[in-house]
Design an enzyme around this catalytic site. Sequence first.
Site, short mmCIF file in Angstrom:
data_model
loop_
_atom_site.label_atom_id
_atom_site.label_comp_id
_atom_site.label_asym_id
_atom_site.label_seq_id
_atom_site.Cartn_x
_atom_site.Cartn_y
_atom_site.Cartn_z
N CYS A 156 0.82 -1.22 0.00
CA CYS A 156 0.00 0.00 0.00
C CYS A 156 0.85 1.27 0.00
CB CYS A 156 -0.94 0.01 1.20
SG CYS A 156 -2.04 -1.40 1.16
N HIS A 213 -3.87 7.03 1.21
CA HIS A 213 -4.13 5.66 0.75
C HIS A 213 -5.57 5.29 1.16
CE1 HIS A 213 -3.92 1.47 0.03
NE2 HIS A 213 -3.93 1.15 1.31
N ASN A 237 -10.02 -1.05 -1.90
CA ASN A 237 -8.58 -0.82 -1.72
C ASN A 237 -7.84 -1.40 -2.94
OD1 ASN A 237 -5.91 -0.81 -0.96
ND2 ASN A 237 -6.23 -1.72 1.06
O1 UT7 Z 1 -4.25 -1.42 2.84
C1 UT7 Z 1 -3.81 -2.47 3.61
C2 UT7 Z 1 -4.01 -2.20 4.98
N1 UT7 Z 1 -5.25 -2.75 5.46
C3 UT7 Z 1 -5.95 -2.08 6.33
O2 UT7 Z 1 -5.60 -0.97 6.64
C4 UT7 Z 1 -7.14 -2.75 6.97
C5 UT7 Z 1 -7.24 -2.32 8.40
N2 UT7 Z 1 -8.32 -2.98 9.12
C6 UT7 Z 1 -9.60 -2.73 8.86
O3 UT7 Z 1 -9.92 -1.95 7.99
C7 UT7 Z 1 -10.66 -3.40 9.73
O4 UT7 Z 1 -10.02 -4.05 10.79
C8 UT7 Z 1 -11.55 -4.40 8.94
C9 UT7 Z 1 -12.46 -3.66 8.00
C10 UT7 Z 1 -10.68 -5.37 8.15
C11 UT7 Z 1 -12.41 -5.20 9.91
O5 UT7 Z 1 -13.19 -4.31 10.69
P1 UT7 Z 1 -13.29 -4.53 12.28
O6 UT7 Z 1 -14.20 -3.49 12.77
O7 UT7 Z 1 -11.88 -4.55 12.80
O8 UT7 Z 1 -14.00 -5.93 12.37
P2 UT7 Z 1 -13.51 -7.30 13.04
O9 UT7 Z 1 -12.40 -7.91 12.25
O10 UT7 Z 1 -13.25 -7.08 14.49
O11 UT7 Z 1 -14.80 -8.17 12.92
C12 UT7 Z 1 -16.00 -7.84 13.60
C13 UT7 Z 1 -17.04 -8.87 13.28
C14 UT7 Z 1 -16.57 -10.30 13.52
O12 UT7 Z 1 -17.68 -11.02 14.03
P3 UT7 Z 1 -17.81 -11.31 15.60
O13 UT7 Z 1 -16.58 -12.07 15.99
O14 UT7 Z 1 -17.89 -9.97 16.26
O15 UT7 Z 1 -19.08 -12.11 15.70
C15 UT7 Z 1 -16.22 -10.79 12.15
O16 UT7 Z 1 -16.36 -12.20 12.02
O17 UT7 Z 1 -17.40 -8.82 11.90
C16 UT7 Z 1 -17.28 -10.11 11.30
N3 UT7 Z 1 -16.86 -9.93 9.91
C17 UT7 Z 1 -17.74 -9.76 8.90
N4 UT7 Z 1 -19.07 -9.74 8.89
C18 UT7 Z 1 -19.67 -9.54 7.70
C19 UT7 Z 1 -15.59 -9.85 9.41
N5 UT7 Z 1 -15.66 -9.65 8.09
C20 UT7 Z 1 -16.97 -9.58 7.76
C21 UT7 Z 1 -17.64 -9.38 6.54
N6 UT7 Z 1 -18.99 -9.35 6.55
N7 UT7 Z 1 -16.99 -9.17 5.38
#
Ligand code: UT7
Length: 342
Positions: free
Chosen positions: A118, A269, A299
Amino acid sequence: MGVNPNISSRISGVGAFVPEKIMTNHDLEKMMDTSDEWIVQRTGINQRHWVEQNVSTSDLGFKASLDAIADAGLKKEDIDMIIFATLSPDHDFPGSACFLQDKLGLSGIAALDIRQQCSGFIYGLSIADKFIQSGSHKNILLVGGEIHSKGLDKTPNGRAVSVLFGDGAGAVIVSATEVKDASKDGHIIATNLHADGAFAKELWLPGPGTGFDDPERVPKTMIQEGWHYPQMNGKTVFVHAVKRMCETLVHTCTSSGVKLEDVDLFLFHQANLRINDKVGEMLQIPADKVFNTIQNYGNTTAATIPLGMRDAIKAGKLKRGMLVASAAFGSGFTWASGLWRY
Ligand code: UT7
């Protein structure tokens, strides 16, 4: 490499290309156990573009390059070096810059691939800037391009990563220039590059590679284990992204004698709208000075910043003479920032 104090570099042309096919969040709902609501709330993404089968990363880069060369008012023969930033190359080797060079018919000029994920575009901009300042090159084509769609786990197992990424390419021409009036003339003012490999496995693509405890770089268990899909610890990446983007942006501006409020446009980014909102909030940047495109493209990694430049120009938000600041964070961890007058 010596630096000639009389030669500066400027962005003389900007181009971009995204494949036609749009994948909305609703399209992904049919493939993965996800929802439009979750994706919009957590990331800000509404849709992304994904290629059809018979397209490679250098094909996207080729179209973006032609656009940038035309925007610079140059002939392709004026280009004397290609830098291609990508984590999704056409093939493991040679680099995509060689495939692009052949498509452009520019046999003989230097063709360099860089990774840095990135942060690849700003790393590339910094490299191009240094080559131009040395006096060795005059017009460098810098491309950031990715085809993520061919490398994602499109089953519910991959939903936490796969909903985030889109395909596309952006390109700029970095050209030699003499700055007469620094308050008006386009020039790259500063770039700063950083990395911390202690976090390499927080966002990575393990296979294929030589890092396995296996005599083969394509271990037989690779597909079965899913090591050919990106792995990410999203929360860790998020926290570090906000911290490092703020840090490097402030450093680049203050060390150049520029106040954040003097910057006309911020091109960050595009990994998550919430990351950029948080950076804006922490640095008290007015929302209308940040140009985001993640809503439309997801992204696109090395392509996000030049793609954003192209769209900002089209939207009338980026005009010649404006002061632009940029910051990126991603796998490596790598992070970088840049400041230029467009
Ligand atoms: O450019 C490269 C660099 N990358 C980044 O900068 C990404 C940085 N991270 C993020 O943007 C965020 O962490 C994410 C968007 C990837 C995830 O968001 P989050 O608020 O951190 O969610 P999480 O991983 O803590 O997941 C929350 C919940 C989980 O369910 P439970 O355990 O709370 O029941 C996940 O299983 O959301 C669930 N989940 C989804 N649900 C529906 C994870 N992915 C999905 C999905 N659809 N696609």
